[in-house]
Design an enzyme around this catalytic site. Structure first.
Site, PDB file in Angstrom:
ATOM      1  N   SER A  17      40.454  44.332  43.772  1.00 10.31           N
ATOM      2  CA  SER A  17      41.206  43.145  44.163  1.00 10.31           C
ATOM      3  C   SER A  17      42.631  43.449  44.605  1.00 10.31           C
ATOM      4  O   SER A  17      43.128  42.855  45.565  1.00 10.31           O
ATOM      5  CB  SER A  17      41.244  42.128  43.026  1.00 10.31           C
ATOM      6  OG  SER A  17      39.975  41.595  42.810  1.00 10.31           O
ATOM      7  N   THR A  60      39.313  36.730  35.581  1.00  8.09           N
ATOM      8  CA  THR A  60      37.988  37.316  35.433  1.00  8.09           C
ATOM      9  C   THR A  60      37.691  37.534  33.951  1.00  8.09           C
ATOM     10  O   THR A  60      38.500  37.175  33.083  1.00  8.09           O
ATOM     11  CB  THR A  60      37.858  38.614  36.268  1.00  8.09           C
ATOM     12  OG1 THR A  60      36.481  39.004  36.316  1.00  8.09           O
ATOM     13  CG2 THR A  60      38.712  39.742  35.719  1.00  8.09           C
ATOM     14  N   LYS A  64      37.857  33.789  31.353  1.00  6.51           N
ATOM     15  CA  LYS A  64      37.479  32.597  32.117  1.00  6.51           C
ATOM     16  C   LYS A  64      37.434  31.318  31.285  1.00  6.51           C
ATOM     17  O   LYS A  64      37.779  30.266  31.780  1.00  6.51           O
ATOM     18  CB  LYS A  64      36.147  32.814  32.815  1.00  6.51           C
ATOM     19  CG  LYS A  64      36.257  33.764  33.981  1.00  6.51           C
ATOM     20  CD  LYS A  64      34.953  33.841  34.731  1.00  6.51           C
ATOM     21  CE  LYS A  64      35.063  34.728  35.925  1.00  6.51           C
ATOM     22  NZ  LYS A  64      35.681  34.091  37.066  1.00  6.51           N
TER      23      LYS A  64
END
Length: 74
Positions: A17, A60, A64
């Site tokens: 990411s 993530t 969550k």
């Protein structure tokens, strides 16, 4: 104005990411930094103020569900 964004989770060593978002910001000409922020589950509640200073963040595993309790609204 440069924006600071991140991905929070644990562990994050495998995540692409940071690279992907960094390249997208560069290609679009946006001034923004995107980093990976590895936060152990037991430390998440103590990070609320720091998270609020960011322009935004992605969530993530394993945060969550627990992150919902730190939000003002969904």
């Amino acid at each position: 104005m440069s924006r600071e964004l991140c991905l929070i989770g644990h562990p994050l060593g495998h995540s692409m990411s940071g690279y992907i978002h960094g390249e997208l910001f560069h290609l679009s000409g946006k001034e923004a930094a995107y980093r990976l922020w590895d936060i152990a589950p037991e430390e998440l509640p103590r990070k609320r103020d720091e998270l609020r200073r960011l322009s935004g963040f992605n969530v993530t595993i394993p945060h969550k569900i627990e992150v919902i309790g730190l939000l003002d609204r969904l």
